[in-house]
Design an enzyme around this catalytic site. Structure first.
Site, PDB file in Angstrom:
ATOM      1  N   GLU A 185       1.022   5.454   1.378  1.00 34.32           N
ATOM      2  CA  GLU A 185       0.453   6.402   2.335  1.00 34.32           C
ATOM      3  C   GLU A 185       0.213   7.807   1.783  1.00 34.32           C
ATOM      4  O   GLU A 185       0.244   8.777   2.552  1.00 34.32           O
ATOM      5  CB  GLU A 185       1.387   6.488   3.551  1.00 34.32           C
ATOM      6  CG  GLU A 185       2.753   7.188   3.296  1.00 34.32           C
ATOM      7  CD  GLU A 185       3.900   6.244   2.965  1.00 34.32           C
ATOM      8  OE1 GLU A 185       3.635   5.134   2.480  1.00 34.32           O
ATOM      9  OE2 GLU A 185       5.062   6.637   3.181  1.00 34.32           O
ATOM     10  N   ALA A 227       0.840  -1.187   0.000  1.00 33.58           N
ATOM     11  CA  ALA A 227       0.000   0.000   0.000  1.00 33.58           C
ATOM     12  C   ALA A 227       0.877   1.239   0.000  1.00 33.58           C
ATOM     13  O   ALA A 227       2.094   1.131   0.115  1.00 33.58           O
ATOM     14  CB  ALA A 227      -0.888   0.019   1.241  1.00 33.58           C
ATOM     15  N   HIS A 258      -0.680   0.819   9.438  1.00 38.75           N
ATOM     16  CA  HIS A 258       0.645   1.303   9.029  1.00 38.75           C
ATOM     17  C   HIS A 258       0.518   2.558   8.159  1.00 38.75           C
ATOM     18  O   HIS A 258       1.160   3.583   8.420  1.00 38.75           O
ATOM     19  CB  HIS A 258       1.374   0.187   8.272  1.00 38.75           C
ATOM     20  CG  HIS A 258       2.735   0.544   7.788  1.00 38.75           C
ATOM     21  ND1 HIS A 258       3.885   0.215   8.471  1.00 38.75           N
ATOM     22  CD2 HIS A 258       3.136   1.217   6.678  1.00 38.75           C
ATOM     23  CE1 HIS A 258       4.933   0.665   7.800  1.00 38.75           C
ATOM     24  NE2 HIS A 258       4.511   1.279   6.706  1.00 38.75           N
ATOM     25  N   GLU A 259      -0.326   2.484   7.136  1.00 38.67           N
ATOM     26  CA  GLU A 259      -0.458   3.638   6.242  1.00 38.67           C
ATOM     27  C   GLU A 259      -1.084   4.822   6.983  1.00 38.67           C
ATOM     28  O   GLU A 259      -0.698   5.974   6.777  1.00 38.67           O
ATOM     29  CB  GLU A 259      -1.278   3.297   4.996  1.00 38.67           C
ATOM     30  CG  GLU A 259      -0.792   2.069   4.207  1.00 38.67           C
ATOM     31  CD  GLU A 259       0.687   2.051   3.894  1.00 38.67           C
ATOM     32  OE1 GLU A 259       1.288   3.129   3.764  1.00 38.67           O
ATOM     33  OE2 GLU A 259       1.259   0.944   3.799  1.00 38.67           O
ATOM     34  N   HIS A 294       1.503   6.532   9.070  1.00 37.80           N
ATOM     35  CA  HIS A 294       2.429   7.346   8.267  1.00 37.80           C
ATOM     36  C   HIS A 294       1.980   8.805   8.188  1.00 37.80           C
ATOM     37  O   HIS A 294       2.798   9.683   7.908  1.00 37.80           O
ATOM     38  CB  HIS A 294       2.503   6.807   6.833  1.00 37.80           C
ATOM     39  CG  HIS A 294       3.629   5.844   6.581  1.00 37.80           C
ATOM     40  ND1 HIS A 294       4.912   6.051   7.029  1.00 37.80           N
ATOM     41  CD2 HIS A 294       3.668   4.680   5.886  1.00 37.80           C
ATOM     42  CE1 HIS A 294       5.681   5.042   6.620  1.00 37.80           C
ATOM     43  NE2 HIS A 294       4.958   4.203   5.938  1.00 37.80           N
TER      44      HIS A 294
HETATM   45  N1  B3K Z   1       5.859   3.737   1.599  1.00 27.57           N
HETATM   46  C1  B3K Z   1       5.308   2.661   0.826  1.00 27.57           C
HETATM   47  C2  B3K Z   1       6.323   1.881   0.093  1.00 27.57           C
HETATM   48  C3  B3K Z   1       6.775   2.484  -1.177  1.00 27.57           C
HETATM   49  C4  B3K Z   1       7.647   1.520  -1.922  1.00 27.57           C
HETATM   50  C5  B3K Z   1       8.203   2.106  -3.162  1.00 27.57           C
HETATM   51  N2  B3K Z   1       8.848   1.111  -3.987  1.00 27.57           N
HETATM   52  C6  B3K Z   1       4.474   1.743   1.641  1.00 27.57           C
HETATM   53  C7  B3K Z   1       4.752   1.738   3.079  1.00 27.57           C
HETATM   54  O1  B3K Z   1       5.816   1.421   3.560  1.00 27.57           O
HETATM   55  O2  B3K Z   1       3.884   2.106   3.815  1.00 27.57           O
HETATM   56 ZN    ZN Z   2       5.582   2.331   5.394  1.00 24.50          ZN
END
Ligand code: B3K
Ligand code: ZN
Length: 908
Positions: free
Chosen positions: A272, A270, A305-306, A309
């Site tokens: 964020e 996913a 998690h998202e 963030h």
């Molecule tokens: N921040 C994104 C991951 C992005 C990956 C790019 N290849 C998901 C996460 O860690 O929440």
């Molecule tokens: Zn993340």
């Protein structure tokens, strides 16, 4: 084909020359010709001398550039495949701030790499992190350029009724030509990797949340209309996350809307994006019929998690990509704590440590080993790793272990007070933790800079004349060839410890306080939240515990208090003692696992030393006795509530085969492949009645209605673990029970457990069930992924032809990462007997598929190649076979993603 592989270094970081005051984007969407108009207002960053403006851009067709309303002529700027350069002379005579308008055209339909703007089942969506925004428009594609965004989305109304972007909806209007447009404004400054746009035909589940500050937030989950009923668990998880973050960290949501969009084609779990998360549908959709407990837990954790963030990542972001663990390690730690609170804390710890050991330890010992703050990269997407995420989370956990929950919270509060709205570094985080607690945390720095899993060796001696225990600790960086000064710095390693006497009583904390006064006075031993924590700060350090009885058994590294390999030679009797009496459920589990692991290692060594086709594998008496007592204990409690059933499920499971493999160098793979399943069968057989009773007892307690809570999940876990072991025994009654469980179709957890078990232990009998499963689920992609994965992971009979048939199947799609992972990933990570088959056909098969995928989706191809890069750990014959396919791949691949991984694997 030569790859343009430029290495980027942390040490070369330079602050941005320009800052962007605001950005206005207009998208006129069409599958093959989307026009993007980018109007930005920018100026020189304070203190920066005027320089050329360098804008990142890839796979864009430039239509026009205007500077302060003046159309630029082609000779006035320079364009390459990756960059637009506007020479400084253009800005010399113009007044700051500058107005820049850049119009480009892109082809979302041709975008199978799924980075930038692309189509998933006819719906537009974006993925910008890490460096995908440059595939949308020319911009400063780096996380330390923050600005406010206004986004106008224009598209055909019938085909794309829903138009979304970050922030709050300002207006939605119909245009005269059958198109409509929506204007979105995000008041929070953000880097471009958090930009998102979505357009298409969706169903939407809505709900509401009122923040602690009184803000009314509209919550929306968008998905294919037919899946709407599967979004309730995701919504509940979102609401629970919002509440938890307010209660635990005092953090509330900061926009009027929170949107989640589920798409089927997505490279990771996913993303964020501010106010508009885009998700792999695997982490949104769940109902009892189609999703297992593990799926439900995954949804809850990824939604959380998202959401988390939004503060750790979005409000405070990373200065550059070398700081990725600043947001990822911290956010994983936060989601771990959340899941621990929602379900069972010890079980969550066990699950996380299992994953760390089975996968991150291997990464950290292989050619891609890197510190949680990498120093360089060729392709940033390759550094979204278990090391940055999971080891990063362990390092964040160290602060909480050292400072206690309250101290950690104080550090978080100061971090936000100082850095809200900024792009910062891991040092800023450490300093906030230190300053808020008035502690010098400089010794934590080395955790960010060293690669490799640290080893901690402990020798515990009793001095009868002094009645004293001497615990001699030493630490060593596991990368023996530790190169730089950084690698020679000792780490600060907190070791939670306790001791138990011969009767199994904990040697109480007040005794320990008086017996280890010297260490306490020296600040090496601290009582933190009721638990003794020994701080190992030097390479060698001794803890002296006086006036202590000789019969103590030491429980060390409780709750896995640091991400290290503990090398402590305990007699089996001491392990058994702790397996029975330790008050730390993690360490109790750990002792069971260590006993089994030691037994497995011994039998593999024996098989390797004297290869024979009719090897007799038999669990040791200790293991059989221990499993007997655990099963008996669990059976006696069957009717009780408030038992952590999942703990029993995990304790009665064997260490993963991949963790077993980790224990050898070189790996005698043939012996491992021979011993491991034989051991599973033997454990099944030795305790066959108890497995059966446990299965039946738990089944009788469970209602066929699905409930998502720790009790029910735990009971199902134990029940299905018992079923697996019972099936492994070869028992026909077990096979009938598994078939019956499948036929009942109570919910996917039970369906999946029975089908996977039958597939693994009675492949022939599985065929009709697999057909039935296919008939039921062929139109549900996430469920069909399981069908592909079980066959790729457990199918043995047809050999490599079996996986070829899966690739040829009408429902296989190279453009859908979930489907690719379910075949290629399951084959190379689970079907180890086929992957490592002696003639190297498994290696060649994987390499061939990676090469094919490389041209379609390099990011996913780079993940799929990883099982091959561990070649140096194997014996000479496998080494040669694996190395050969890597060399061939290196000569043929086109992407820098796969190039980086393969070439690092081949470095001498
Ligand atoms: N921040 C994104 C991951 C992005 C990956 C790019 N290849 C998901 C996460 O860690 O929440
Ligand atoms: Zn993340």
């Amino acid at each position: 084909m030569t790859i343009q592989a430029e290495t980027k270094w942390l040490k070369d970081y330079q602050a941005p020359v320009f800052e962007v005051i605001n950005l206005d984007l207009t998208f006129e969407l069409s599958p093959t010709q989307t026009q993007v108009t980018n109007r930005m207002v920018c100026q020189l960053a304070p203190g920066q001398p005027l320089a050329d403006m360098l804008l990142d851009g890839e796979s864009l067709r430039l239509i026009s550039i205007k500077l302060n309303d003046q159309l630029l002529n082609e000779v006035e700027y320079q364009l390459t495949d990756t960059q637009l350069r506007l020479p400084k002379v253009l800005f010399a005579n113009s007044s700051s701030p500058y107005q820049l308008e850049i119009v480009t055209e892109i082809n979302p339909q041709a975008n199978t790499a799924l980075e930038g703007l692309y189509l998933s089942s006819g719906r537009f969506c974006t993925q910008c992190e890490a460096e995908g925004f440059r595939k949308i428009t020319y911009f400063f594609d780096r996380p330390d350029v923050l600005t406010t965004y206004q986004t106008t989305v224009i598209a055909d109304k019938a085909e794309y009724p829903t138009l979304l972007a970050n922030g709050n909806l300002v207006s939605q209007t119909d245009l005269s030509d059958g198109r409509h447009q929506a204007v979105w404004q995000d008041p929070h400054k953000k880097p471009c990797y958090l930009f998102a746009l979505v357009a298409g035909s969706f169903g939407c589940l809505t709900d509401h949340y009122t923040t602690a500050e009184g803000r009314e937030v509209l919550l929306e989950i968008y998905t294919e209309p037919r899946h709407l009923a599967k979004c309730r668990h995701a919504m509940d998880s979102l609401i629970a996350s919002m509440r938890w973050d307010e209660q635990r960290f005092g953090l509330s949501y900061d926009l009027d809307r929170y949107m989640i969009v589920a798409v089927d084609d997505f490279n990771m779990g996913a993303m964020e994006n501010k106010g508009l998360n885009v998700f792999n549908s695997k982490f949104v959709l769940a109902d009892a019929d189609s999703a297992t407990d593990v799926d439900f837990e995954g949804v809850e954790a990824v939604i959380a998690h998202e959401y988390f963030h939004n503060w750790t990542g979005n409000r405070v972001t990373c200065r550059d990509w070398f700081q990725l663990t600043l947001k990822e390690g911290l956010t994983v730690f936060r989601d771990q704590e959340f899941t621990a609170d929602m379900l069972s804390a010890p079980v969550k710890r066990i699950e996380d440590v299992r994953r760390l050991r089975s996968h991150q330890f291997a990464e950290d010992a292989g050619p891609m080993a890197h510190p949680i703050q990498p120093q360089s990269y060729i392709e940033m997407n390759n550094f979204y790793t278990l090391t940055v995420y999971e080891k990063g989370a362990e390092v964040v956990r160290l602060y909480q272990t050292l400072l206690g929950r309250d101290g950690f919270r104080k550090g978080m509060d100061l971090y936000f007070a100082r850095h809200d709205g900024q792009a910062v570094t891991v040092d800023d985080f450490r300093l906030a933790m230190a300053d808020a607690n008035q502690q010098d945390l400089t010794p934590m720095q080395a955790w960010y800079q060293q690669a490799g899993t640290p080893h901690v060796k402990v020798v515990a001696d009793y001095d009868a004349s002094q009645q004293a225990w001497l615990l001699q600790f030493s630490q060593q960086n596991s990368l023996a060839q530790a190169k730089s000064e950084v690698d020679k710095t000792p780490l600060l390693i907190p070791i939670k410890l306790a001791a138990f006497d011969a009767t199994g009583q904990a040697w109480s904390s007040s005794f320990l306080a008086s017996a280890a006064q010297d260490a306490i006075a020296a600040g090496q031993l601290r009582l933190i939240e009721g638990e003794w924590v020994y701080l190992l700060t030097a390479f060698n350090q001794t803890l002296n515990v006086k006036d202590a009885p000789a019969d103590l058994v030491w429980s060390l590294l409780r709750d896995f208090s640091a991400p290290v390999i503990l090398d402590y030679a305990m007699p089996a009797a001491a392990r058994l003692h702790l397996a029975k009496f330790d008050t730390d459920p993690f360490n109790r589990w750990e002792m069971v696992q260590q006993l089994v692991l030691a037994d497995l290692i011994a039998q593999v060594n024996q098989a390797a030393a004297t290869p024979t086709a009719d090897l007799v594998v038999k669990p040791s008496n200790e293991v059989v006795t221990l499993f007997t007592s655990l099963l008996t204990e669990a059976l006696a409690k069957t009717a009780q509530a408030d038992v952590d059933w999942a703990w029993y499920g995990y304790a009665l499971n064997l260490p993963d085969m991949s963790y077993l493999i980790e224990q050898f160098n070189p790996v005698p793979i043939a012996a491992v492949l021979q011993v491991y399943p034989a051991y599973q069968r033997a454990i099944g057989l030795a305790l066959v009645d108890l497995w059966q009773q446990t299965y039946q007892a738990q089944a009788a307690q469970l209602s066929s209605d699905y409930a998502y809570n720790a009790q029910a999940i735990g009971r199902r876990l134990l029940k299905n673990r018992a079923l697996q072991a019972w099936l492994a025994s070869g028992n026909q009654q077990a096979l009938s029970a598994a078939k019956a469980q499948y036929q009942t179709q109570a919910h996917m957890t039970d369906v999946a457990a029975s089908l996977q078990g039958v597939m693994q232990w009675h492949e022939v009998a599985a065929a009709p069930l697999m057909d039935d499963f296919y008939q039921r689920w062929q139109d549900q992609p996430l469920v069909l992924d399981k069908w592909f994965a079980w066959q790729a992971g457990f199918g043995q009979a047809a050999g490599i032809a079996g996986v070829d048939a899966l690739l040829a199947h009408a429902k296989f799609a190279w453009t859908t990462p979930n489907r690719v992972r379910s075949v290629l990933g399951s084959f190379a990570r689970i079907n180890l007997a086929l992957f490592h088959q002696a003639d190297g056909a498994g290696y060649r098969w994987l390499a061939k598929q990676v090469l094919h995928l490389d041209a379609i989706n390099p990011q996913v191809a780079a993940r799929m190649v990883v099982p091959l890069i561990q070649w140096r750990r194997y014996q000479p014959k496998q080494q040669r076979l694996m190395k050969q396919v890597l060399e061939e791949l290196k000569g043929a691949i086109q992407s820098k993603d796969v190039f980086e991984i393969v070439s690092k694997a081949l470095v001498d």
